[in-house]
Design an enzyme around this catalytic site. Structure first.
Site, mmCIF file in Angstrom:
data_model
loop_
_atom_site.group_PDB
_atom_site.id
_atom_site.type_symbol
_atom_site.label_atom_id
_atom_site.label_comp_id
_atom_site.label_asym_id
_atom_site.label_seq_id
_atom_site.Cartn_x
_atom_site.Cartn_y
_atom_site.Cartn_z
ATOM 1 N N ASP A 9 -0.656 2.959 -1.648
ATOM 2 C CA ASP A 9 -0.262 1.843 -0.787
ATOM 3 C C ASP A 9 -0.517 2.147 0.684
ATOM 4 O O ASP A 9 0.388 2.112 1.512
ATOM 5 C CB ASP A 9 1.201 1.458 -1.018
ATOM 6 C CG ASP A 9 1.595 0.177 -0.295
ATOM 7 O OD1 ASP A 9 0.714 -0.672 -0.099
ATOM 8 O OD2 ASP A 9 2.778 0.039 0.065
ATOM 9 N N GLU A 44 -5.373 1.627 -4.058
ATOM 10 C CA GLU A 44 -4.850 0.862 -2.922
ATOM 11 C C GLU A 44 -4.883 1.687 -1.632
ATOM 12 O O GLU A 44 -3.885 1.822 -0.934
ATOM 13 C CB GLU A 44 -3.446 0.324 -3.204
ATOM 14 C CG GLU A 44 -3.155 -0.929 -2.403
ATOM 15 C CD GLU A 44 -1.867 -1.642 -2.795
ATOM 16 O OE1 GLU A 44 -1.568 -2.656 -2.153
ATOM 17 O OE2 GLU A 44 -1.182 -1.215 -3.751
ATOM 18 N N TYR A 125 -7.957 0.057 -10.029
ATOM 19 C CA TYR A 125 -6.832 -0.677 -9.455
ATOM 20 C C TYR A 125 -6.947 -2.104 -9.977
ATOM 21 O O TYR A 125 -7.723 -2.905 -9.471
ATOM 22 C CB TYR A 125 -6.878 -0.622 -7.926
ATOM 23 C CG TYR A 125 -5.795 -1.413 -7.243
ATOM 24 C CD1 TYR A 125 -4.509 -1.486 -7.774
ATOM 25 C CD2 TYR A 125 -6.042 -2.079 -6.048
ATOM 26 C CE1 TYR A 125 -3.508 -2.212 -7.141
ATOM 27 C CE2 TYR A 125 -5.052 -2.800 -5.404
ATOM 28 C CZ TYR A 125 -3.791 -2.861 -5.951
ATOM 29 O OH TYR A 125 -2.796 -3.583 -5.320
ATOM 30 N N ASP A 164 -3.419 2.089 -11.497
ATOM 31 C CA ASP A 164 -2.395 1.053 -11.498
ATOM 32 C C ASP A 164 -2.959 -0.111 -12.301
ATOM 33 O O ASP A 164 -3.794 -0.860 -11.817
ATOM 34 C CB ASP A 164 -2.094 0.651 -10.050
ATOM 35 C CG ASP A 164 -1.152 -0.533 -9.937
ATOM 36 O OD1 ASP A 164 -0.686 -1.025 -10.982
ATOM 37 O OD2 ASP A 164 -0.905 -0.976 -8.800
ATOM 38 N N ASN A 166 -1.185 -2.599 -13.482
ATOM 39 C CA ASN A 166 -0.408 -3.814 -13.209
ATOM 40 C C ASN A 166 0.067 -4.519 -14.478
ATOM 41 O O ASN A 166 0.014 -5.744 -14.579
ATOM 42 C CB ASN A 166 -1.217 -4.772 -12.317
ATOM 43 C CG ASN A 166 -0.858 -4.593 -10.846
ATOM 44 O OD1 ASN A 166 0.308 -4.505 -10.478
ATOM 45 N ND2 ASN A 166 -1.882 -4.529 -10.001
ATOM 46 N N ASP A 237 1.572 2.423 -14.307
ATOM 47 C CA ASP A 237 0.499 3.364 -13.980
ATOM 48 C C ASP A 237 0.258 4.239 -15.208
ATOM 49 O O ASP A 237 1.209 4.764 -15.796
ATOM 50 C CB ASP A 237 0.895 4.227 -12.785
ATOM 51 C CG ASP A 237 1.212 3.380 -11.563
ATOM 52 O OD1 ASP A 237 0.299 3.132 -10.769
ATOM 53 O OD2 ASP A 237 2.385 2.960 -11.426
ATOM 54 N N ASP A 262 8.166 1.923 -4.594
ATOM 55 C CA ASP A 262 6.783 1.609 -4.899
ATOM 56 C C ASP A 262 6.304 2.573 -5.995
ATOM 57 O O ASP A 262 7.076 2.942 -6.867
ATOM 58 C CB ASP A 262 5.900 1.658 -3.648
ATOM 59 C CG ASP A 262 4.633 0.800 -3.799
ATOM 60 O OD1 ASP A 262 4.772 -0.386 -4.142
ATOM 61 O OD2 ASP A 262 3.530 1.309 -3.590
ATOM 62 N N HIS A 263 5.055 2.991 -5.970
ATOM 63 C CA HIS A 263 4.481 3.786 -7.061
ATOM 64 C C HIS A 263 4.755 5.279 -6.901
ATOM 65 O O HIS A 263 4.824 5.795 -5.788
ATOM 66 C CB HIS A 263 2.966 3.588 -7.125
ATOM 67 C CG HIS A 263 2.547 2.209 -7.490
ATOM 68 N ND1 HIS A 263 2.255 1.828 -8.786
ATOM 69 C CD2 HIS A 263 2.381 1.096 -6.729
ATOM 70 C CE1 HIS A 263 1.914 0.552 -8.802
ATOM 71 N NE2 HIS A 263 1.990 0.085 -7.576
#
Length: 272
Positions: A9, A44, A125, A164, A166, A237, A262-263
């Site tokens: 991110d 990202e 991603y 990721d 999603n 992930d 977040d991740h």
């Protein structure tokens, strides 16, 4: 072979670390450098179209000296999406593929694939279906195109691919499945496409080693101040791999990122 994957991110936020969250991101990146992965995959990055800044490149060179670095930036929306891979060993080929995805998805720097003598190592991603599922149809088309892409790799030699994705595949992959039935990342459509991906000849490394484990997540929403404290997360992930590598899979872990939401990075090790 130790492999690490992380949706960071913003590589710039990590390198500049001018905010409390930026400091936490920078600390995690340093933690990954200490683990000395053979391949590090980053999603990202939000890097500029022109690539990394001098400060960003210098910081990465200092953290990962001697690594070969590859960057795929978004040419659609500047400072958006993007992926990066760092490898101790120089690959024999590097691919930044366009897979025939709809809209600008192919222009958003979403995939890098490194080819080595005996296998491919790739990162992705995956596009988010978006607010009110506005991009769900395009996301379905992406999933079909991406599955075809990795199947083509697998037909040549084994592939390990991470990122990721999603999507939380099963109900045990998120804390609150009932209240998220039509949320982006947990629709029936997205989950079915992920099943199709696995059925195409691949394993979910975490589930292979932990078939019934619950409460292990890789993402916690920043919008909720207590999501990390309460471990109200999602597992979105993944490290996936060709089924024929299953016997070589040794371990999988989620890196502890403390209070950072977040991740979180994931680590997979194979005896290759």
């Amino acid at each position: 072979m130790k492999l690490i994957s992380w949706n960071i991110d913003s590589i710039n936020a990590a390198v500049e670390h001018k905010s409390p969250r930026g400091e936490m991101t920078w600390d995690v990146l340093n933690q990954l450098a200490e683990l000395q992965p053979d391949v590090l995959a980053i999603q990202e990055t939000k890097a500029k179209v022109t690539g990394l800044t001098k400060k960003q490149a210098t910081a990465l060179d200092e953290l990962f000296p001697g690594y070969h670095r590859y960057l795929n930036v978004s040419n659609g929306r500047p400072g958006y999406s993007g992926t990066m891979m760092l490898s101790k060993v120089e690959p024999i080929n590097v691919e930044y593929p366009e897979i025939g995805a709809p809209g600008e998805m192919d222009l958003e720097g979403r995939i890098i694939t490194l080819e080595f003598a005996d296998l491919f190592v790739s990162t992705v991603y995956t596009p988010n279906s978006g607010s009110e599922l506005a991009r769900l149809d395009d996301r379905q088309a992406w999933d079909d195109a991406y599955r075809a892409y990795v199947k083509n790799l697998d037909a040549k030699k084994p592939v390990i691919f991470s990122g990721d994705f999603n999507v939380a595949h099963q109900e045990i992959d998120l804390k609150n499945p009932k209240s998220n039935q039509r949320s982006a990342g947990f629709t029936d459509e997205e989950r079915a496409k992920f099943t199709e991906l696995l059925d195409a000849g691949f394993i979910d490394t975490f589930r292979t080693l932990n078939p019934d484990t619950t409460d292990v997540y890789t993402w916690w929403a920043q919008i909720s101040k207590t999501s990390k404290i309460n471990n109200s997360g999602w597992r979105i992930d993944y490290y996936l791999a060709s089924k024929r590598l299953q016997e070589q899979l040794q371990s999988f872990q989620v890196v502890n990122t403390g209070l950072r939401q977040d991740h979180a990075p994931i680590v997979a090790e194979f005896n290759l």
